[in-house]
Design a protein around this motif. Structure first.
Motif, PDB file in Angstrom:
ATOM      1  N   TYR A 163       0.893  -1.166  -0.260  1.00 52.59           N
ATOM      2  CA  TYR A 163       0.037  -0.079   0.117  1.00 52.59           C
ATOM      3  C   TYR A 163       0.837   1.318  -0.003  1.00 52.59           C
ATOM      4  CZ  TYR A 163      -3.806   3.173   1.359  1.00 52.59           C
ATOM      5  OH  TYR A 163      -4.639   4.166   1.322  1.00 52.59           O
ATOM      6  N   LEU A 164       1.933   1.344   0.906  1.00 46.85           N
ATOM      7  CA  LEU A 164       2.924   2.549   1.038  1.00 46.85           C
ATOM      8  C   LEU A 164       3.639   2.599  -0.144  1.00 46.85           C
ATOM      9  CD1 LEU A 164       3.374   2.415   4.924  1.00 46.85           C
ATOM     10  CD2 LEU A 164       1.884   3.768   3.577  1.00 46.85           C
ATOM     11  N   ALA A 165       4.232   1.640  -0.881  1.00 44.47           N
ATOM     12  CA  ALA A 165       4.856   1.603  -1.930  1.00 44.47           C
ATOM     13  C   ALA A 165       4.437   2.702  -3.178  1.00 44.47           C
ATOM     14  CB  ALA A 165       5.457   0.160  -2.316  1.00 44.47           C
ATOM     15  N   ARG A 166       3.093   2.191  -3.361  1.00 47.99           N
ATOM     16  CA  ARG A 166       2.263   2.946  -4.499  1.00 47.99           C
ATOM     17  C   ARG A 166       0.786   3.380  -3.871  1.00 47.99           C
ATOM     18  NH1 ARG A 166       2.168  -1.383  -8.977  1.00 47.99           N
ATOM     19  NH2 ARG A 166       0.068  -0.148  -9.318  1.00 47.99           N
ATOM     20  N   PRO A 167       0.996   4.358  -2.878  1.00 49.80           N
ATOM     21  CA  PRO A 167      -0.412   4.517  -2.066  1.00 49.80           C
ATOM     22  C   PRO A 167      -1.432   5.127  -3.136  1.00 49.80           C
ATOM     23  CG  PRO A 167       1.390   6.279  -1.771  1.00 49.80           C
ATOM     24  CD  PRO A 167       1.962   5.192  -2.643  1.00 49.80           C
ATOM     25  N   PRO A 168      -2.579   4.691  -3.006  1.00 54.17           N
ATOM     26  CA  PRO A 168      -3.674   4.935  -3.702  1.00 54.17           C
ATOM     27  C   PRO A 168      -4.507   6.189  -3.197  1.00 54.17           C
ATOM     28  CG  PRO A 168      -4.144   2.864  -2.296  1.00 54.17           C
ATOM     29  CD  PRO A 168      -2.893   3.144  -2.307  1.00 54.17           C
ATOM     30  N   ALA A 195      -7.160   9.026  11.415  1.00 57.03           N
ATOM     31  CA  ALA A 195      -8.351   8.882  11.404  1.00 57.03           C
ATOM     32  C   ALA A 195      -8.917   7.683  10.867  1.00 57.03           C
ATOM     33  CB  ALA A 195      -9.161   9.924  11.013  1.00 57.03           C
ATOM     34  N   VAL A 196      -8.431   7.151   9.790  1.00 55.29           N
ATOM     35  CA  VAL A 196      -8.996   6.101   8.895  1.00 55.29           C
ATOM     36  C   VAL A 196      -7.845   5.056   8.715  1.00 55.29           C
ATOM     37  CG1 VAL A 196     -10.063   5.274   6.543  1.00 55.29           C
ATOM     38  CG2 VAL A 196     -10.876   7.216   7.726  1.00 55.29           C
ATOM     39  N   ALA A 197      -8.161   3.977   8.639  1.00 52.93           N
ATOM     40  CA  ALA A 197      -7.278   2.776   8.438  1.00 52.93           C
ATOM     41  C   ALA A 197      -7.712   1.903   7.516  1.00 52.93           C
ATOM     42  CB  ALA A 197      -7.147   2.027   9.910  1.00 52.93           C
ATOM     43  N   PHE A 198      -6.798   1.270   6.939  1.00 54.08           N
ATOM     44  CA  PHE A 198      -6.585   0.304   5.936  1.00 54.08           C
ATOM     45  C   PHE A 198      -5.988  -0.982   6.427  1.00 54.08           C
ATOM     46  CE2 PHE A 198      -5.398  -1.835   2.166  1.00 54.08           C
ATOM     47  CZ  PHE A 198      -6.381  -2.242   1.604  1.00 54.08           C
ATOM     48  N   HIS A 206      -9.415  -5.797   6.312  1.00 63.00           N
ATOM     49  CA  HIS A 206     -10.820  -5.417   6.316  1.00 63.00           C
ATOM     50  C   HIS A 206     -11.205  -4.400   5.083  1.00 63.00           C
ATOM     51  CE1 HIS A 206     -10.335  -6.777  10.458  1.00 63.00           C
ATOM     52  NE2 HIS A 206     -11.475  -7.464  10.169  1.00 63.00           N
ATOM     53  N   GLY A 207     -10.215  -3.972   4.628  1.00 65.73           N
ATOM     54  CA  GLY A 207     -10.525  -2.661   3.836  1.00 65.73           C
ATOM     55  C   GLY A 207     -10.478  -1.362   4.535  1.00 65.73           C
ATOM     56  N   TYR A 208     -11.038  -0.219   4.223  1.00 67.07           N
ATOM     57  CA  TYR A 208     -11.041   0.882   5.134  1.00 67.07           C
ATOM     58  C   TYR A 208     -11.952   0.798   6.390  1.00 67.07           C
ATOM     59  CZ  TYR A 208      -8.158   3.003   1.280  1.00 67.07           C
ATOM     60  OH  TYR A 208      -7.340   3.049   0.610  1.00 67.07           O
ATOM     61  N   SER A 209     -11.746   1.539   7.442  1.00 65.19           N
ATOM     62  CA  SER A 209     -12.440   1.795   8.577  1.00 65.19           C
ATOM     63  C   SER A 209     -11.945   2.822   9.413  1.00 65.19           C
ATOM     64  CB  SER A 209     -12.541   0.442   9.360  1.00 65.19           C
ATOM     65  OG  SER A 209     -11.117   0.046   9.782  1.00 65.19           O
ATOM     66  N   ALA A 210     -12.768   3.205  10.436  1.00 66.00           N
ATOM     67  CA  ALA A 210     -12.312   4.190  11.302  1.00 66.00           C
ATOM     68  C   ALA A 210     -10.967   3.517  12.077  1.00 66.00           C
ATOM     69  CB  ALA A 210     -13.458   4.637  12.426  1.00 66.00           C
ATOM     70  N   LEU A 253     -11.375   5.692  -3.106  1.00 67.01           N
ATOM     71  CA  LEU A 253     -12.249   6.878  -2.585  1.00 67.01           C
ATOM     72  C   LEU A 253     -13.373   6.788  -2.010  1.00 67.01           C
ATOM     73  CD1 LEU A 253     -11.150   9.514  -5.475  1.00 67.01           C
ATOM     74  CD2 LEU A 253     -10.575   9.753  -3.160  1.00 67.01           C
ATOM     75  N   VAL A 254     -14.178   5.590  -2.699  1.00 64.87           N
ATOM     76  CA  VAL A 254     -15.550   5.389  -2.111  1.00 64.87           C
ATOM     77  C   VAL A 254     -15.301   4.779  -0.879  1.00 64.87           C
ATOM     78  CG1 VAL A 254     -17.435   3.968  -2.562  1.00 64.87           C
ATOM     79  CG2 VAL A 254     -16.627   5.429  -4.576  1.00 64.87           C
ATOM     80  N   ALA A 255     -14.519   3.906  -0.592  1.00 67.91           N
ATOM     81  CA  ALA A 255     -14.326   3.001   0.447  1.00 67.91           C
ATOM     82  C   ALA A 255     -13.935   4.016   1.628  1.00 67.91           C
ATOM     83  CB  ALA A 255     -13.336   1.764   0.307  1.00 67.91           C
ATOM     84  N   TYR A 256     -12.980   4.960   1.358  1.00 73.72           N
ATOM     85  CA  TYR A 256     -12.559   5.883   2.437  1.00 73.72           C
ATOM     86  C   TYR A 256     -13.667   6.833   2.880  1.00 73.72           C
ATOM     87  CZ  TYR A 256      -9.520   9.581   4.328  1.00 73.72           C
ATOM     88  OH  TYR A 256      -9.098  10.490   5.274  1.00 73.72           O
TER      89      TYR A 256
END
Length: 153
Positions: free
Chosen positions: A36-41, A67-70, A73-77, A143-146
């Protein structure tokens, strides 16, 4: 909380055969975070690590913007991710499970950095976990998931 059957983590073929969410949730979370961090979306994310107190299991690495984590599970608080993780591991022990959260300052895709922390490097899996993590990440509309995750803050 999901529990792996005995012997899966030590058997490269059986570990590789796990579904993505279980593979990245139970032993390869650091690879997912590193990719994720190598090519951050999305911009502004960094890695954090849940480090259990001595004598406890429950290490986990995820990325967050504070605030938001990935993670698998995907994105969540971020708060919800930490509460879920801590509650799941606390239920596994008779005595009080505890941990600390630390900012990751090592390379999440470096074999030597990972091995020094008792984690496998990308070249130590049955096949290519970096390609698998990229495929997992690329299936998500970030973007939608975030934005959905921000509704729970």
């Amino acid at each position: 909380m999901y529990r792996l059957k005995p012997g899966i983590k030590t058997d490269p073929k059986r570990r590789w055969a796990l579904p993505d969410r279980i593979f990245f949730g139970y032993g390869a979370c650091h690879i997912l975070a590193g990719v994720y961090l190598a090519r951050p979306p999305l911009d502004g994310f960094y890695a954090e690590r849940i480090v259990p107190k001595d004598g406890f299991a429950g290490n986990h690495i995820f990325v967050t913007d504070g605030a938001v984590a990935f993670d698998y599970h995907g994105y969540s608080a971020r708060r919800a991710l930490l509460e879920h993780h801590m509650a799941g591991w606390a239920a596994q022990y008779d005595r009080k499970w505890a941990c600390r959260i630390e900012h990751v300052t090592f390379d999440l895709l470096s074999r030597s950095d990972l091995n020094a922390r008792k984690m496998l490097g990308p070249d130590q899996y049955f096949s290519d976990p970096v390609a698998r993590a990229n495929a997992f990440i690329n299936r998500i509309d970030h973007l939608v998931a975030y934005e959905k995750a921000t509704l729970t803050l």
